[in-house]
Design an enzyme around this catalytic site. Structure first.
Site, PDB file in Angstrom:
ATOM      1  N   HIS A  54      -8.291   1.361  -4.379  1.00  0.00           N
ATOM      2  CA  HIS A  54      -8.972   1.005  -3.313  1.00  0.00           C
ATOM      3  C   HIS A  54      -9.632   2.419  -2.829  1.00  0.00           C
ATOM      4  CE1 HIS A  54      -9.594   0.247   1.263  1.00  0.00           C
ATOM      5  NE2 HIS A  54     -10.732   0.214   0.829  1.00  0.00           N
TER       6      HIS A  54
ATOM      7  N   ASP B 146      -4.431   3.722  -2.372  1.00  0.00           N
ATOM      8  CA  ASP B 146      -5.816   4.097  -1.448  1.00  0.00           C
ATOM      9  C   ASP B 146      -6.230   5.692  -1.661  1.00  0.00           C
ATOM     10  OD1 ASP B 146      -6.226   1.946   0.532  1.00  0.00           O
ATOM     11  OD2 ASP B 146      -4.003   2.327   0.800  1.00  0.00           O
TER      12      ASP B 146
ATOM     13  N   HIS C 230      -0.961  -1.201  -4.198  1.00  0.00           N
ATOM     14  CA  HIS C 230      -2.384  -0.720  -3.811  1.00  0.00           C
ATOM     15  C   HIS C 230      -2.261   0.723  -3.562  1.00  0.00           C
ATOM     16  CE1 HIS C 230      -5.892  -1.652  -1.077  1.00  0.00           C
ATOM     17  NE2 HIS C 230      -5.422  -0.747  -0.539  1.00  0.00           N
TER      18      HIS C 230
ATOM     19  N   GLY D 164       0.957  -2.144   4.179  1.00  0.00           N
ATOM     20  CA  GLY D 164       1.612  -0.465   4.085  1.00  0.00           C
ATOM     21  C   GLY D 164       2.633  -0.455   4.820  1.00  0.00           C
TER      22      GLY D 164
ATOM     23  N   ASP E  80      -6.972  -5.888   4.026  1.00  0.00           N
ATOM     24  CA  ASP E  80      -6.184  -4.746   4.368  1.00  0.00           C
ATOM     25  C   ASP E  80      -6.183  -4.084   5.595  1.00  0.00           C
ATOM     26  OD1 ASP E  80      -5.117  -2.252   3.593  1.00  0.00           O
ATOM     27  OD2 ASP E  80      -6.742  -1.631   2.351  1.00  0.00           O
TER      28      ASP E  80
ATOM     29  N   MET F 289      -9.087   8.605  -0.402  1.00  0.00           N
ATOM     30  CA  MET F 289      -9.769   8.968   0.704  1.00  0.00           C
ATOM     31  C   MET F 289     -10.472  10.229   0.375  1.00  0.00           C
ATOM     32  SD  MET F 289      -7.246   7.779   3.884  1.00  0.00           S
ATOM     33  CE  MET F 289      -6.593   5.989   3.656  1.00  0.00           C
TER      34      MET F 289
ATOM     35  N   MET G 272     -11.929   4.526  -0.951  1.00  0.00           N
ATOM     36  CA  MET G 272     -12.797   4.982   0.311  1.00  0.00           C
ATOM     37  C   MET G 272     -13.411   6.335   0.207  1.00  0.00           C
ATOM     38  SD  MET G 272      -9.690   3.565   2.799  1.00  0.00           S
ATOM     39  CE  MET G 272      -8.569   3.720   1.344  1.00  0.00           C
TER      40      MET G 272
ATOM     41  N   MET H 238     -11.844  -5.568   5.173  1.00  0.00           N
ATOM     42  CA  MET H 238     -10.959  -4.488   6.003  1.00  0.00           C
ATOM     43  C   MET H 238     -10.663  -5.021   7.079  1.00  0.00           C
ATOM     44  SD  MET H 238     -10.116  -1.974   4.285  1.00  0.00           S
ATOM     45  CE  MET H 238      -9.303  -1.023   5.353  1.00  0.00           C
TER      46      MET H 238
ATOM     47  N   SER I 110       0.685  -1.295  -0.020  1.00  0.00           N
ATOM     48  CA  SER I 110      -0.014   0.084  -0.174  1.00  0.00           C
ATOM     49  C   SER I 110       0.841   1.518  -0.093  1.00  0.00           C
ATOM     50  CB  SER I 110      -0.969  -0.068   1.209  1.00  0.00           C
ATOM     51  OG  SER I 110      -1.473   1.215   1.304  1.00  0.00           O
TER      52      SER I 110
ATOM     53  N   GLY J  55      -3.053  -3.901   8.983  1.00  0.00           N
ATOM     54  CA  GLY J  55      -2.296  -4.409  10.079  1.00  0.00           C
ATOM     55  C   GLY J  55      -1.654  -5.700   9.614  1.00  0.00           C
TER      56      GLY J  55
HETATM   57  C1  DX5 Z   1      -6.316   2.155   5.508  1.00  0.00           C
HETATM   58  C2  DX5 Z   1      -5.790   1.548   3.982  1.00  0.00           C
HETATM   59  C3  DX5 Z   1      -4.482   0.880   4.145  1.00  0.00           C
HETATM   60  C4  DX5 Z   1      -3.398   1.024   4.759  1.00  0.00           C
HETATM   61  C5  DX5 Z   1      -2.986  -0.324   5.329  1.00  0.00           C
HETATM   62  O1  DX5 Z   1      -7.565   2.514   5.398  1.00  0.00           O
HETATM   63  O2  DX5 Z   1      -6.682   1.123   3.153  1.00  0.00           O
HETATM   64  O3  DX5 Z   1      -4.408   0.280   2.658  1.00  0.00           O
HETATM   65  O4  DX5 Z   1      -2.396   1.709   3.751  1.00  0.00           O
HETATM   66  O5  DX5 Z   1      -2.040   0.387   6.200  1.00  0.00           O
HETATM   67  P1  DX5 Z   1      -0.933  -0.828   7.081  1.00  0.00           P
HETATM   68  O6  DX5 Z   1      -0.603  -1.914   6.554  1.00  0.00           O
HETATM   69  O7  DX5 Z   1       0.058   0.122   7.572  1.00  0.00           O
HETATM   70  O8  DX5 Z   1      -2.078  -1.012   8.234  1.00  0.00           O
HETATM   71 ZN    ZN Z   2      -6.401   0.125   1.149  1.00  0.00          ZN
END
Ligand code: DX5
Ligand code: ZN
Length: 214
Positions: free
Chosen positions: A64, A33, A31, A195, A173, A35, A66, A135, A6, A175
């Site tokens: 992705h 993201d 990936h 990420g 996606d 937002m 959001m 998620m 990510s 943690g």
């Molecule tokens: C969170 C994103 C993830 C994020 C994950 O809303 O959708 O893709 O980058 O980050 P890590 O892998 O650090 O939890």
């Molecule tokens: Zn994501």
């Protein structure tokens, strides 16, 4: 295992170098993201950044969204070379139609579920969607703690997909690291997004490889 690092956790002051690292690595996808500060309480990046990333990145783009009203931008994502366009179940009252529209625009279609949304709610689109993204943290931020209940959700979804005999991918996606990744793999995940575990490492390419071997 398919691995999709990510970009949210990358060093944006050195974006070109980060993409080159991804190109050199064994990552399967990248990936991305998006937002909007409405669907989630954070804003990330949009089309101008995606355009630059797409120009340099040799891996398929796993986008992705959001955001509210994701379908407003279907043509733009397709024109920028998006491979997989994933929208949130919670943002789409006409999900079945939206999946068709994504396919018509030449992309694969993913459906993301927030941690509180049960997997049973996507049973009726499993035959149409290419991927379900579960998620494993609340969307909006990188570096959060993995939600344990997610393992049960993965198992449940794996069972339904296998029973129905569809080839829908399961992506997770949030943690993800070697420890949670191993348990997620055992539960039946196909695609790991990571990420901070990848971009926060001294040797990110090795981390990609370790996840890929799961
Ligand atoms: C969170 C994103 C993830 C994020 C994950 O809303 O959708 O893709 O980058 O980050 P890590 O892998 O650090 O939890
Ligand atoms: Zn994501």
């Amino acid at each position: 295992m398919i691995v999709s690092p990510s970009l949210l956790a990358a060093d944006f002051a050195n974006l070109g170098k980060e993409i080159e690292m991804i190109n050199r690595s064994k990552a399967d996808w990248l990936h991305f993201d998006v937002m909007d500060g409405v669907f989630v309480p954070n804003i990330s990046f949009g089309f101008p950044v995606l355009e630059s990333v797409a120009r340099l990145c040799q891996k398929p783009l796993d986008v992705h969204l959001m955001i509210e009203n994701p379908m407003k931008f279907v043509r733009q994502f397709s024109d920028l070379g998006t491979y997989m366009m994933t929208l949130h179940y919670e943002a789409c009252p006409h999900l079945h139609r939206n999946i068709q529209q994504i396919h018509e625009a030449g992309m694969k279609a993913g459906v993301a579920l927030n941690p509180h949304t049960p997997v049973s709610l996507v049973e009726d689109v499993l035959a149409d969607a290419d991927m379900i993204l579960l998620m494993t943290v609340n969307p909006g931020f990188g570096g959060q703690k993995f939600i344990e209940h997610s393992i049960d959700k993965v198992r449940k979804l794996r069972r339904v997909i296998d029973e129905m005999g569809t080839d829908t991918l399961i992506q997770v996606d949030g943690g993800v690291n070697l420890e949670t990744g191993r348990r997620l793999a055992e539960a039946g995940v196909d695609v790991l997004v990571a990420g901070s575990y990848v971009f926060g490492a001294e040797r990110p390419e090795e981390r990609v490889e370790s996840l890929r071997c799961l």
